[in-house]
Design an enzyme around this catalytic site. Structure first.
Site, PDB file in Angstrom:
ATOM      1  N   CYS A 104      63.366 -36.918  80.955  1.00 37.35           N
ATOM      2  CA  CYS A 104      62.351 -37.250  81.950  1.00 37.35           C
ATOM      3  C   CYS A 104      62.580 -36.407  83.197  1.00 37.35           C
ATOM      4  O   CYS A 104      63.636 -35.803  83.376  1.00 37.35           O
ATOM      5  CB  CYS A 104      62.385 -38.738  82.285  1.00 37.35           C
ATOM      6  SG  CYS A 104      63.808 -39.250  83.252  1.00 37.35           S
TER       7      CYS A 104
ATOM      8  N   CYS B 138      65.684 -37.214  85.227  1.00 38.39           N
ATOM      9  CA  CYS B 138      66.916 -36.778  84.589  1.00 38.39           C
ATOM     10  C   CYS B 138      67.099 -35.264  84.759  1.00 38.39           C
ATOM     11  O   CYS B 138      68.207 -34.781  84.919  1.00 38.39           O
ATOM     12  CB  CYS B 138      66.951 -37.169  83.115  1.00 38.39           C
ATOM     13  SG  CYS B 138      67.429 -38.900  82.886  1.00 38.39           S
TER      14      CYS B 138
ATOM     15  N   CYS C 109      62.699 -41.205  77.682  1.00 38.18           N
ATOM     16  CA  CYS C 109      63.653 -40.133  77.974  1.00 38.18           C
ATOM     17  C   CYS C 109      64.872 -40.201  77.054  1.00 38.18           C
ATOM     18  O   CYS C 109      65.458 -41.270  76.870  1.00 38.18           O
ATOM     19  CB  CYS C 109      64.074 -40.232  79.430  1.00 38.18           C
ATOM     20  SG  CYS C 109      65.389 -39.108  79.872  1.00 38.18           S
TER      21      CYS C 109
ATOM     22  N   CYS D  13      68.114 -41.007  79.658  1.00 43.31           N
ATOM     23  CA  CYS D  13      68.291 -42.283  80.379  1.00 43.31           C
ATOM     24  C   CYS D  13      67.670 -43.465  79.637  1.00 43.31           C
ATOM     25  O   CYS D  13      67.769 -44.599  80.100  1.00 43.31           O
ATOM     26  CB  CYS D  13      67.737 -42.181  81.794  1.00 43.31           C
ATOM     27  SG  CYS D  13      65.939 -42.046  81.863  1.00 43.31           S
TER      28      CYS D  13
ATOM     29  N   ASP E 168     103.187 -87.615  94.402  1.00 42.70           N
ATOM     30  CA  ASP E 168     103.037 -88.266  93.106  1.00 42.70           C
ATOM     31  C   ASP E 168     101.823 -89.183  93.131  1.00 42.70           C
ATOM     32  O   ASP E 168     101.340 -89.570  94.191  1.00 42.70           O
ATOM     33  CB  ASP E 168     104.286 -89.086  92.778  1.00 42.70           C
ATOM     34  CG  ASP E 168     105.479 -88.195  92.468  1.00 42.70           C
ATOM     35  OD1 ASP E 168     105.252 -87.027  92.110  1.00 42.70           O
ATOM     36  OD2 ASP E 168     106.621 -88.666  92.621  1.00 42.70           O
TER      37      ASP E 168
HETATM   38 ZN   LIG Z   1      65.599 -39.879  82.052  1.00 40.37          ZN
END
Ligand SMILES: [Zn+2]
Ligand SMILES: *[C@@H]1O[C@H](CO)[C@@H](O)[C@H](O)[C@H]1NC(C)=O
Ligand SMILES: *[C@@H]1O[C@H](CO)[C@@H](O)[C@H](O)[C@H]1NC(C)=O
Ligand SMILES: *[C@@H]1O[C@H](CO)[C@@H](O)[C@H](O)[C@H]1NC(C)=O
Length: 541
Positions: free
Chosen positions: A21, A24, A120, A123, A356
């Site tokens: 894409c 990217c 893509c 990614c 206690d």
């Molecule tokens: Zn991508």
């Protein structure tokens, strides 16, 4: 204009045609201008397209290299073509329409047309439709339903491990191209998916949350987790190339953790990788599944002092062989209202020593502190804090709290510091076998700083190691009651076993009250009168 350089052109072309894409592509070109990622991806795609079209136009030499690349691929011994993969042309070039006014100036500008399946390869959709205002609204809605109170927020992202494999494949793809052009790969400066996602989303999420500040560090974290079952198997071949990297651990669902995958990818040679995995990666049919959003506020700590007025109330839940022995406990009585005030998921209780089950804690009470896990509220006003204290006080007549306050994690450790050096005051009701008169016990008032040797008491031997420890009884005071009973008030070093001092514990505590009074003695009741730890600070009413 995109901050791209001439040397990026072959990378852009290569990645676009491999199904990466637009965002990217920017990542691989090491574009670190955040604004570039925030643009609509369609616009970025157009710009990238214009950018490479220009190149094709002006430097015919480069486009020639590009066209021969497809052919040379099959001759590259190291590269095995992905079996049965369709050609990795994901974007088609077609002449620009007349409506593209600004680009019309460049005659050879082409327009990218996306095919139906345009997820893509790098990614898996995370920087595409999973990264934008629609998603920001969804994330913000999720945060809002939990009704957290916070000033700032940090966004964190968890990605499927196979993204590393796909990224690696994309790099090899680019590397081959660059090697042919004798250019170096700048892998270290590439932008991570995580980073780009945050650059785009932080501002959008902040806006949806009503303008809170998204920062790099915050007490409140919203984590977005992506999974992509379709490509989970991408990592599997690594198990055969680096068996050592994938050791199964009990608490992890899959051995293919991001860390393990990164480690395996560092070890694998390019040739071996290419033998097992498609380069560029195969096109997925779907994006990552709807993200899982998780909110987490770091723990907060509250402290105070408690009184315990019951002789049948343990400090913490008392469970023997899986069965509950007492219906409640100090810790639970305090925790219930506190958890609901701070809307926390859980707690961790600690105190300065413990009494206690049959011992009362009077006076100013015993310091305690609680870690509240994932609190949805992290602040209370003075008035609210007082109300909370009142709610606890009124919830039962067995306990009371005071000095309730929010403290820091560091301050909490002060409660445990030097605990041994502190003193505690007690009142014990003592029985004597021999009849006594007040004169018989008066001498005890004059005893100062009596050192005891205490062998680990029989009653705690099951949970404590056998040892002899020395403790000091600083002062004692007697109050005659009747011929067989008197009250003994003691001020001792913290950690002194009072019951054992009174009855002797079959000779395990020496000296003891029995030897001092020359008759058998036993303890009938014990109260803690004060725990002399000056923390937490007292809060004036
Ligand atoms: Zn991508
Ligand atoms: C409670 O505190 C102990 C010691 O400080 C820690 O080891 C433990 O993890 C804590 N428990 C939780 C649930 O946070
Ligand atoms: C709760 O009880 C303690 C002990 O009696 C007292 O000191 C404190 O003021 C009470 N707090 C409220 C708000 O009632
Ligand atoms: C009390 O202490 C003495 C030594 O001081 C020891 O001999 C004796 O056994 C102890 N008494 C009891 C009942 O444990």
């Amino acid at each position: 204009m995109l901050p791209l350089k001439e040397k990026d052109k072959p990378i852009v072309r290569k990645l676009l045609s491999s199904g990466c894409c637009a965002r990217c592509v920017l990542r691989f070109c090491c574009v670190s201008v955040q604004a570039a990622y925030r643009k609509p991806p369609q616009d970025t795609l157009k710009e990238l397209q214009a950018f490479i079209s220009n190149t094709e136009n002006s430097t015919s030499q480069e486009s020639a290299a590009d066209s021969t690349e497809e052919n040379s691929k099959s001759h590259d011994a190291a590269v095995s073509e992905p079996l049965g993969e369709p050609p990795n042309k994901r974007v088609k070039l077609e002449p620009v329409g007349t409506e593209e006014e600004e680009e019309a100036a460049a005659p050879a500008v082409a327009k990218l047309k996306e095919e139906e399946s345009s997820v893509c390869v790098a990614c898996l959709g995370i920087l595409q439709e999973l990264c934008g205002s629609t998603q920001a609204v969804k994330i913000a809605e999720r945060v809002k339903t939990e009704k957290y109170e916070f000033d700032t927020v940090v966004l964190s992202v968890s990605l499927p491990a196979q993204l590393c494999v796909r990224e690696h494949s994309c790099w090899l793809h680019v590397k081959k191209e660059l090697r042919e052009k004798s250019m170096a790969v700048d892998k270290d400066n590439a932008v991570q998916v995580k980073e780009a996602f945050k650059w785009i989303m932080q501002g959008l999420v902040a806006k949806e949350l009503g303008g809170v500040v998204v920062v790099a560090r915050s007490l409140f974290e919203v984590s977005v987790e992506f999974t992509h079952p379709e490509t989970d198997a991408d990592c599997h071949f690594l198990a055969s190339t680096c068996a050592d990297c994938f050791k199964s651990t009990k608490n992890k669902q899959s051995v293919f953790t991001r860390m393990a995958v990164v480690k395996a990818l560092e070890k694998i040679s390019d040739a071996v990788f290419l033998k097992h995995y498609a380069c560029p990666p195969a096109q997925p049919t779907s994006s990552c599944s709807p993200q899982y959003v998780q909110c987490l506020h770091v723990s907060i700590f509250i402290a105070g002092r408690y009184n315990k007025f019951s002789r049948c109330l343990p400090q913490t839940p008392w469970v023997i062989d899986g069965e509950r022995r007492m219906e409640s406990s100090v810790e639970e009585l305090i925790a219930a209202p506190v958890l609901s005030s701070f809307r926390a998921d859980g707690f961790n209780f600690s105190s300065s020593g413990r009494e206690d089950v049959d011992v009362r804690t009077l006076g100013n009470g015993r310091p305690f502190a609680m870690e509240l896990l994932n609190p949805h509220r992290s602040r209370l006003s003075k008035v609210e804090m007082k109300q909370l204290q009142e709610t606890i006080n009124e919830s039962s007549d067995k306990i009371r709290v005071r000095d309730l306050q929010i403290v820091s994690r560091e301050a909490m450790s002060r409660m445990k510091e030097g605990e041994e050096d502190k003193t505690k005051s007690y009142t014990a009701l003592v029985w004597t076998r021999k009849p006594i008169q007040s004169d018989d016990i008066a001498f005890i008032d004059d005893i100062k700083d009596l050192t005891l040797d205490q062998k680990t008491p029989l009653r705690v031997l099951h949970r404590r190691a056998l040892a002899v420890r020395q403790r000091v009884v600083h002062r004692m005071n007697t109050r005659f009651l009747d011929s067989h009973h008197f009250y003994l008030e003691l001020k001792t070093q913290a950690g002194t076993y009072i019951k054992e001092f009174v009855h002797g514990d079959f000779g395990r505590t020496k000296p003891n009250l029995s030897v001092l009074l020359k008759t058998d003695t036993d303890i009938l009741e014990l109260d803690v009168e004060s725990v002399d730890v000056d923390w937490p600070p007292s809060i004036p009413e």
